[in-house]
Design a protein around this motif. Sequence first.
Motif, PDB file in Angstrom:
ATOM      1  N   SER A  29       0.710 -11.883 -10.299  1.00 22.46           N
ATOM      2  CA  SER A  29       2.081 -11.950 -11.117  1.00 22.46           C
ATOM      3  C   SER A  29       3.259 -12.773 -10.490  1.00 22.46           C
ATOM      4  CB  SER A  29       2.750 -10.643 -11.267  1.00 22.46           C
ATOM      5  OG  SER A  29       2.640  -9.763 -10.420  1.00 22.46           O
ATOM      6  N   HIS A  30       3.050 -12.835  -9.121  1.00 17.49           N
ATOM      7  CA  HIS A  30       4.062 -13.424  -8.307  1.00 17.49           C
ATOM      8  C   HIS A  30       4.076 -14.960  -8.425  1.00 17.49           C
ATOM      9  CE1 HIS A  30       0.688 -13.613  -5.960  1.00 17.49           C
ATOM     10  NE2 HIS A  30       1.019 -14.613  -5.128  1.00 17.49           N
ATOM     11  N   VAL A  31       3.169 -15.546  -8.894  1.00 15.25           N
ATOM     12  CA  VAL A  31       2.995 -16.865  -9.258  1.00 15.25           C
ATOM     13  C   VAL A  31       3.488 -17.284 -10.655  1.00 15.25           C
ATOM     14  CG1 VAL A  31       1.438 -18.700  -9.660  1.00 15.25           C
ATOM     15  CG2 VAL A  31       0.488 -16.845  -8.102  1.00 15.25           C
ATOM     16  N   LEU A  32       4.717 -17.837 -10.641  1.00 13.31           N
ATOM     17  CA  LEU A  32       5.481 -18.359 -11.629  1.00 13.31           C
ATOM     18  C   LEU A  32       4.698 -19.611 -12.458  1.00 13.31           C
ATOM     19  CD1 LEU A  32       8.927 -17.618 -10.275  1.00 13.31           C
ATOM     20  CD2 LEU A  32       7.407 -16.059 -11.365  1.00 13.31           C
ATOM     21  N   SER A  33       4.156 -20.309 -11.819  1.00 12.55           N
ATOM     22  CA  SER A  33       3.830 -21.882 -12.115  1.00 12.55           C
ATOM     23  C   SER A  33       2.866 -22.603 -11.319  1.00 12.55           C
ATOM     24  CB  SER A  33       5.176 -22.781 -12.551  1.00 12.55           C
ATOM     25  OG  SER A  33       5.676 -23.176 -11.286  1.00 12.55           O
ATOM     26  N   CYS A  34       2.150 -23.339 -11.867  1.00 12.00           N
ATOM     27  CA  CYS A  34       0.955 -24.215 -11.082  1.00 12.00           C
ATOM     28  C   CYS A  34       0.735 -25.667 -11.691  1.00 12.00           C
ATOM     29  CB  CYS A  34      -0.015 -23.259 -10.843  1.00 12.00           C
ATOM     30  SG  CYS A  34      -1.262 -24.043  -9.891  1.00 12.00           S
ATOM     31  N   ASP A  35       1.412 -26.514 -11.330  1.00 14.64           N
ATOM     32  CA  ASP A  35       1.377 -27.686 -11.798  1.00 14.64           C
ATOM     33  C   ASP A  35       0.497 -28.816 -10.889  1.00 14.64           C
ATOM     34  OD1 ASP A  35       3.218 -27.468 -14.241  1.00 14.64           O
ATOM     35  OD2 ASP A  35       4.122 -26.675 -12.535  1.00 14.64           O
ATOM     36  N   VAL A  36      -0.483 -29.693 -11.481  1.00 16.80           N
ATOM     37  CA  VAL A  36      -0.949 -30.690 -10.837  1.00 16.80           C
ATOM     38  C   VAL A  36       0.093 -31.901 -10.701  1.00 16.80           C
ATOM     39  CG1 VAL A  36      -2.821 -32.382 -11.037  1.00 16.80           C
ATOM     40  CG2 VAL A  36      -3.119 -30.061 -11.869  1.00 16.80           C
ATOM     41  N   LEU A  44       4.928 -22.441  -7.931  1.00 13.49           N
ATOM     42  CA  LEU A  44       5.959 -21.823  -7.468  1.00 13.49           C
ATOM     43  C   LEU A  44       5.841 -20.216  -7.517  1.00 13.49           C
ATOM     44  CD1 LEU A  44       9.114 -21.717  -7.258  1.00 13.49           C
ATOM     45  CD2 LEU A  44       9.357 -21.501  -9.735  1.00 13.49           C
ATOM     46  N   LYS A  45       6.187 -19.425  -6.251  1.00  8.72           N
ATOM     47  CA  LYS A  45       5.781 -18.274  -6.220  1.00  8.72           C
ATOM     48  C   LYS A  45       7.092 -17.483  -5.793  1.00  8.72           C
ATOM     49  CE  LYS A  45       1.266 -18.805  -4.064  1.00  8.72           C
ATOM     50  NZ  LYS A  45       0.163 -18.284  -2.913  1.00  8.72           N
ATOM     51  N   SER A  46       7.215 -16.049  -6.264  1.00  9.18           N
ATOM     52  CA  SER A  46       8.351 -15.197  -6.012  1.00  9.18           C
ATOM     53  C   SER A  46       7.877 -14.240  -5.170  1.00  9.18           C
ATOM     54  CB  SER A  46       8.853 -14.558  -7.565  1.00  9.18           C
ATOM     55  OG  SER A  46       7.858 -13.790  -7.845  1.00  9.18           O
ATOM     56  N   GLY A  47       8.963 -13.623  -4.470  1.00  4.42           N
ATOM     57  CA  GLY A  47       8.866 -12.750  -3.407  1.00  4.42           C
ATOM     58  C   GLY A  47       9.937 -11.957  -3.396  1.00  4.42           C
ATOM     59  N   ALA A  48       9.728 -10.800  -2.230  1.00  3.09           N
ATOM     60  CA  ALA A  48      11.094  -9.710  -2.107  1.00  3.09           C
ATOM     61  C   ALA A  48      11.125  -9.861  -0.704  1.00  3.09           C
ATOM     62  CB  ALA A  48      10.759  -8.431  -2.664  1.00  3.09           C
ATOM     63  N   MET A  49      12.510  -9.742  -0.097  1.00  2.00           N
ATOM     64  CA  MET A  49      12.602  -9.682   1.198  1.00  2.00           C
ATOM     65  C   MET A  49      12.609  -8.101   1.646  1.00  2.00           C
ATOM     66  SD  MET A  49      13.354 -12.574   2.199  1.00  2.00           S
ATOM     67  CE  MET A  49      13.964 -12.265   3.865  1.00  2.00           C
ATOM     68  N   PRO A  50      12.246  -7.924   2.921  1.00  2.00           N
ATOM     69  CA  PRO A  50      12.297  -6.720   3.508  1.00  2.00           C
ATOM     70  C   PRO A  50      13.577  -5.944   3.459  1.00  2.00           C
ATOM     71  CG  PRO A  50      11.784  -8.103   5.294  1.00  2.00           C
ATOM     72  CD  PRO A  50      11.581  -9.020   3.828  1.00  2.00           C
ATOM     73  N   ARG A  69      -7.943 -19.823 -10.956  1.00  2.30           N
ATOM     74  CA  ARG A  69      -7.407 -18.345 -10.628  1.00  2.30           C
ATOM     75  C   ARG A  69      -5.996 -18.121 -11.105  1.00  2.30           C
ATOM     76  NH1 ARG A  69      -6.704 -21.416  -5.902  1.00  2.30           N
ATOM     77  NH2 ARG A  69      -5.116 -21.124  -4.709  1.00  2.30           N
ATOM     78  N   TYR A  70      -5.404 -18.920 -11.401  1.00  6.96           N
ATOM     79  CA  TYR A  70      -3.974 -18.655 -12.011  1.00  6.96           C
ATOM     80  C   TYR A  70      -3.942 -19.231 -13.524  1.00  6.96           C
ATOM     81  CZ  TYR A  70      -2.595 -18.850  -7.144  1.00  6.96           C
ATOM     82  OH  TYR A  70      -2.725 -18.229  -5.785  1.00  6.96           O
ATOM     83  N   PRO A  71      -3.306 -18.341 -14.240  1.00  4.53           N
ATOM     84  CA  PRO A  71      -2.905 -16.848 -14.111  1.00  4.53           C
ATOM     85  C   PRO A  71      -4.081 -15.716 -14.119  1.00  4.53           C
ATOM     86  CG  PRO A  71      -2.650 -17.430 -16.453  1.00  4.53           C
ATOM     87  CD  PRO A  71      -3.225 -18.711 -15.843  1.00  4.53           C
ATOM     88  N   ASN A  72      -3.529 -14.741 -13.414  1.00  8.48           N
ATOM     89  CA  ASN A  72      -4.449 -13.476 -13.419  1.00  8.48           C
ATOM     90  C   ASN A  72      -3.704 -12.417 -13.251  1.00  8.48           C
ATOM     91  OD1 ASN A  72      -5.032 -12.520 -10.663  1.00  8.48           O
ATOM     92  ND2 ASN A  72      -5.143 -14.526 -10.252  1.00  8.48           N
ATOM     93  N   PRO A  73      -4.061 -11.064 -13.685  1.00  7.10           N
ATOM     94  CA  PRO A  73      -3.417 -10.011 -13.601  1.00  7.10           C
ATOM     95  C   PRO A  73      -2.882  -9.686 -12.119  1.00  7.10           C
ATOM     96  CG  PRO A  73      -5.216  -9.453 -14.882  1.00  7.10           C
ATOM     97  CD  PRO A  73      -5.445 -11.004 -14.414  1.00  7.10           C
TER      98      PRO A  73
END
Length: 221
Positions: free
Chosen positions: A31-38, A56-62, A24-28
Motif C-alpha cells: 500500500s506504500h507504493v503510490l505509482s509505478c511507471d516505465v 513513488l513510495k510513501s513512508g513515515a518518519m520515526p 507485483r504492483y499493486p498488491n495488498p
Amino acid sequence: MRFYSQSFLYDDPWSIVSYAFFMRYPNPFASHVLSCDVVSRNISPTGTLVTTRLILKSGAMPRWAPKGMVSRAESWVIEESEVDPVGRVVRCTTKNLDHVKVMRVEERVILEQTSDDKTLQNTEARIVSGFGWGLTKRIESHGLARFKANIQRSRQGLFTILELIRQSRAQTMTMGVPSLYTPSQRFASGSSASQTASEASGSSDNEQKPRGTWLNPKSWL
C-alpha cells in the motif's frame, strides 16, 4: 553503512516468478507504493530486455527523528532491470532518488533458475546515512530494521501474484493463450516462440497461431 543479504527458493519455475516479480504492483502488501511507471525499455545487443521504472513510495518518519529532517514523506525510487531469457536470469537494482543525505538504500535482486526448475532469489541491500549530528548509526539501524520488515511483506505480495497466476493457468485460457501453452515451457533451440506454441497446440502453419503475453518478450512486463 549497514549491509543485508538473504536468499529464498521459490518452487515455481523462473518464467513464472520473473513475470510475477515485474507484476507485483499493486498488491495488498504494498500500500506504500503510490505509482509505478516505465521510463524506458529496449532490447540490448545481446538480446536481454532492459527496463527502467520510476516508483513513488510513501513512508513515515520515526518519532525520534528531528522535525524537518525531510521535506515530505514520499520518495522516488528508480528501478533498473535486465532480463536474460536465454540464461534464465533477472538482475534488478533499485535506489532512492530523494532524501539521499538522510539515508540512501540500494537494493540488488537476482532471480535465477535452478537445476531442478525452481527459482532462487538473492537479495542484497546497503543502507548508508550521511546525515551526521550523531544520528548516522541510529538512522542506518532504523533503515535496516525497516528493510527487513518490508522484504517479508514484499515476499507476501509476490506470493499473492503467484497465486493469481496459478489460478489463471488452471483455467481454460492461460495468460491469454491456450492452456496447452504455459509460461514454464522453454523455447526449443533454433525455433521461434510462435513455432513452439504451434507445435504444443498441434496446429498447422495455415492455422492462426495463438498470441499472448509470453509469446512477445516486449510485452512481458
